[in-house]
Write an enzyme that holds these catalytic residues in place. Sequence first.
Site, PDB file in Angstrom:
ATOM      1  N   GLU A 245     -26.060 -44.529 -33.486  1.00 48.05           N
ATOM      2  CA  GLU A 245     -24.520 -44.544 -33.746  1.00 48.05           C
ATOM      3  C   GLU A 245     -24.068 -43.279 -33.825  1.00 48.05           C
ATOM      4  OE1 GLU A 245     -23.310 -47.594 -34.390  1.00 48.05           O
ATOM      5  OE2 GLU A 245     -24.767 -48.499 -34.276  1.00 48.05           O
ATOM      6  N   CYS A 279     -16.581 -40.848 -38.762  1.00 44.00           N
ATOM      7  CA  CYS A 279     -16.757 -40.959 -37.043  1.00 44.00           C
ATOM      8  C   CYS A 279     -15.499 -41.846 -36.795  1.00 44.00           C
ATOM      9  CB  CYS A 279     -17.973 -41.822 -36.938  1.00 44.00           C
ATOM     10  SG  CYS A 279     -18.294 -43.491 -38.091  1.00 44.00           S
TER      11      CYS A 279
HETATM   12  P1  NAD Z   1     -26.114 -34.255 -36.614  1.00 50.51           P
HETATM   13  O1  NAD Z   1     -26.495 -34.770 -35.200  1.00 50.51           O
HETATM   14  O2  NAD Z   1     -26.307 -32.835 -36.642  1.00 50.51           O
HETATM   15  O3  NAD Z   1     -27.393 -34.768 -37.695  1.00 50.51           O
HETATM   16  C1  NAD Z   1     -27.825 -35.943 -37.817  1.00 50.51           C
HETATM   17  C2  NAD Z   1     -29.110 -36.187 -38.469  1.00 50.51           C
HETATM   18  O4  NAD Z   1     -30.086 -35.948 -37.335  1.00 50.51           O
HETATM   19  C3  NAD Z   1     -29.581 -35.207 -39.428  1.00 50.51           C
HETATM   20  O5  NAD Z   1     -30.194 -36.016 -40.516  1.00 50.51           O
HETATM   21  C4  NAD Z   1     -30.140 -34.187 -38.602  1.00 50.51           C
HETATM   22  O6  NAD Z   1     -31.079 -33.563 -39.542  1.00 50.51           O
HETATM   23  C5  NAD Z   1     -30.985 -35.084 -37.724  1.00 50.51           C
HETATM   24  N1  NAD Z   1     -31.261 -34.231 -36.512  1.00 50.51           N
HETATM   25  C6  NAD Z   1     -31.012 -33.161 -35.991  1.00 50.51           C
HETATM   26  N2  NAD Z   1     -31.625 -32.717 -35.018  1.00 50.51           N
HETATM   27  C7  NAD Z   1     -32.469 -33.839 -34.654  1.00 50.51           C
HETATM   28  C8  NAD Z   1     -33.705 -34.119 -33.733  1.00 50.51           C
HETATM   29  N3  NAD Z   1     -33.859 -33.479 -32.571  1.00 50.51           N
HETATM   30  N4  NAD Z   1     -34.408 -35.132 -34.027  1.00 50.51           N
HETATM   31  C9  NAD Z   1     -34.136 -36.259 -34.950  1.00 50.51           C
HETATM   32  N5  NAD Z   1     -33.118 -35.875 -35.635  1.00 50.51           N
HETATM   33  C10 NAD Z   1     -32.480 -34.639 -35.946  1.00 50.51           C
HETATM   34  O7  NAD Z   1     -25.087 -34.867 -37.201  1.00 50.51           O
HETATM   35  P2  NAD Z   1     -24.010 -34.535 -38.671  1.00 50.51           P
HETATM   36  O8  NAD Z   1     -23.368 -33.274 -38.199  1.00 50.51           O
HETATM   37  O9  NAD Z   1     -24.748 -34.498 -39.606  1.00 50.51           O
HETATM   38  O10 NAD Z   1     -23.040 -35.830 -38.353  1.00 50.51           O
HETATM   39  C11 NAD Z   1     -21.717 -35.897 -37.857  1.00 50.51           C
HETATM   40  C12 NAD Z   1     -21.881 -36.807 -36.429  1.00 50.51           C
HETATM   41  O11 NAD Z   1     -22.310 -38.065 -36.916  1.00 50.51           O
HETATM   42  C13 NAD Z   1     -20.543 -36.969 -35.877  1.00 50.51           C
HETATM   43  O12 NAD Z   1     -20.701 -36.631 -34.571  1.00 50.51           O
HETATM   44  C14 NAD Z   1     -20.149 -38.291 -36.181  1.00 50.51           C
HETATM   45  O13 NAD Z   1     -19.071 -38.843 -35.730  1.00 50.51           O
HETATM   46  C15 NAD Z   1     -21.440 -38.824 -36.263  1.00 50.51           C
HETATM   47  N6  NAD Z   1     -21.387 -40.201 -37.077  1.00 50.51           N
HETATM   48  C16 NAD Z   1     -21.312 -41.383 -36.298  1.00 50.51           C
HETATM   49  C17 NAD Z   1     -21.309 -42.622 -37.224  1.00 50.51           C
HETATM   50  C18 NAD Z   1     -21.276 -43.900 -36.376  1.00 50.51           C
HETATM   51  O14 NAD Z   1     -21.474 -44.819 -37.275  1.00 50.51           O
HETATM   52  N7  NAD Z   1     -21.132 -43.834 -35.122  1.00 50.51           N
HETATM   53  C19 NAD Z   1     -21.051 -42.595 -38.616  1.00 50.51           C
HETATM   54  C20 NAD Z   1     -21.071 -41.286 -39.158  1.00 50.51           C
HETATM   55  C21 NAD Z   1     -21.201 -40.181 -38.432  1.00 50.51           C
END
Ligand code: NAD
Length: 475
Positions: A245, A279
């Site tokens: 997502e 999002c």
């Molecule tokens: P992010 O991608 O920076 O981090 C998300 C998670 O991934 C965190 O727990 C992070 O520690 C982890 N992570 C980072 N690198 C990783 C790796 N290499 N392998 C596995 N896990 C890893 O996102 P964020 O800044 O916390 O959130 C914002 C983003 O999330 C925005 O793009 C937003 O649109 C999206 N989002 C999408 C939805 C949806 O339902 N589509 C909902 C909420 C947020």
Amino acid sequence: MTEVASMMTIGGKPVEGIDSMPVENPATGENFAEAPACSAAELDRAVCAARDTFPRWAGLPHQQRVTDLVDCANALDASVEEIAKLITLEQGKPLRESLAEVRLSAEWFRKTAELSAPSEEIPDSTGGNSRITMDRVPHGVVAAITPANFPVLLAVVKIAPALLAGNTVVLKPSPSTPLSSLRMGEVLNDALLPGALNVVSGRAELGPALTGHPYVNLISFTGSMHTGQRVARAAAPEFKRVVLELGGNDACILLPGIDVAGLAEEIFRRSMVNAGQFCAAIKRVYVARDQEQELVDALASLARSATVGDGMDPATDIGPLTTREHLESVVELVSDAVNNGGRVVTGGAPLDRPGHFFPPTIVSELGASTRLEGAEQFAPIIPVLAYDDVSSAVKRANGTHYALGGSVWGPEAEALDVAARLDCGTVWVNTHGDLRHDVPFGGRRASGMGVEYGYWGLLEYTQIKVTNVAQRPAS
Ligand code: NAD
């Protein structure tokens, strides 16, 4: 070692961890607590606990897991204030919104508990008399990786269906917002078989360590597009299942002649949810050229009157951005917009005070193909983009990597016609960003794979297993 504010939950036990990391309050820029920084050995224990518990958890009668999910809902309800306060302190949103997030999360456990994915008989249509059954069986160990913006709700939308389907879970929240998830893990522990839900927190290396763990069967990830790509790559060698997502850059198209002044308040509110860190917030608005100025004026007036501040202050409408790095990227994005002809009507620069505050910002007259139109800003910024004909607005709306949500506002028949031409997972008509527990939600293209929520979301936590019994005459 500094005392940690909340502990990890591993195999049903609270674990402080051998290392810890600071957690920052985005409203002050100060570190206010310590969270465990999970070591490789502790992560291994968590994944092994989930794997060891899986046969027992999956073997429980469905009704027992239903009861356990309702117990989770009750446990969360009993801790709403405490967990909500942690969300505001680590994430930044106004406390009333954090309270709503935790209450909705408890409700999500209840609503998910009403779902099921029963076995189906497939009639033998070949003229034979085989007895064919299709069961929906759990995957095993689910790694649930969540973003910072709605730390509790976005964890529960994974945990609840994953557990109901019979999987066990290792939850890993964002390093920026670990405390509310950790506390939730502690609160839910008594409602569940030890090891069914494990919660670990840690620094940047923990995510890849979890996705790369050989005992993880499915990765349910919510986060940015770029991290989603890394997760998909990590899953590929062992063919781990993934639900992704990812980010969105939702367009809102206002059809010509619509009452833009009357709609401005709603558009503003649906853009500014959680300081734009949602999002499915409205991230760009397309308006007929002869109505552009009226809309810009109305949005700018709303932006100027919004109260930006600490989420713990009841007067606050819009809190800070969660991380300093994100604030810096937003500053850079606005500067790029200005360099490409964009006019910052109001806002546009961080507030001169501690914390990561960026004011509500209205940008108009953007040049073609600027990053503010094509990238996900995830900030309290509304780019207002004028169009000369609706087809060109649709083309621009569809012209980014993202395809999460979008909306069309106007007379219903006309709006539905335009909605059919928007390429995204959800298109709303005369509303935007309404997510429901009983309606699937997911992105197309770079906004993700698979869906969450409701029956269709539950199916992602199952895989089809067919049993085909040949009927033979008794010998
Ligand atoms: P992010 O991608 O920076 O981090 C998300 C998670 O991934 C965190 O727990 C992070 O520690 C982890 N992570 C980072 N690198 C990783 C790796 N290499 N392998 C596995 N896990 C890893 O996102 P964020 O800044 O916390 O959130 C914002 C983003 O999330 C925005 O793009 C937003 O649109 C999206 N989002 C999408 C939805 C949806 O339902 N589509 C909902 C909420 C947020």
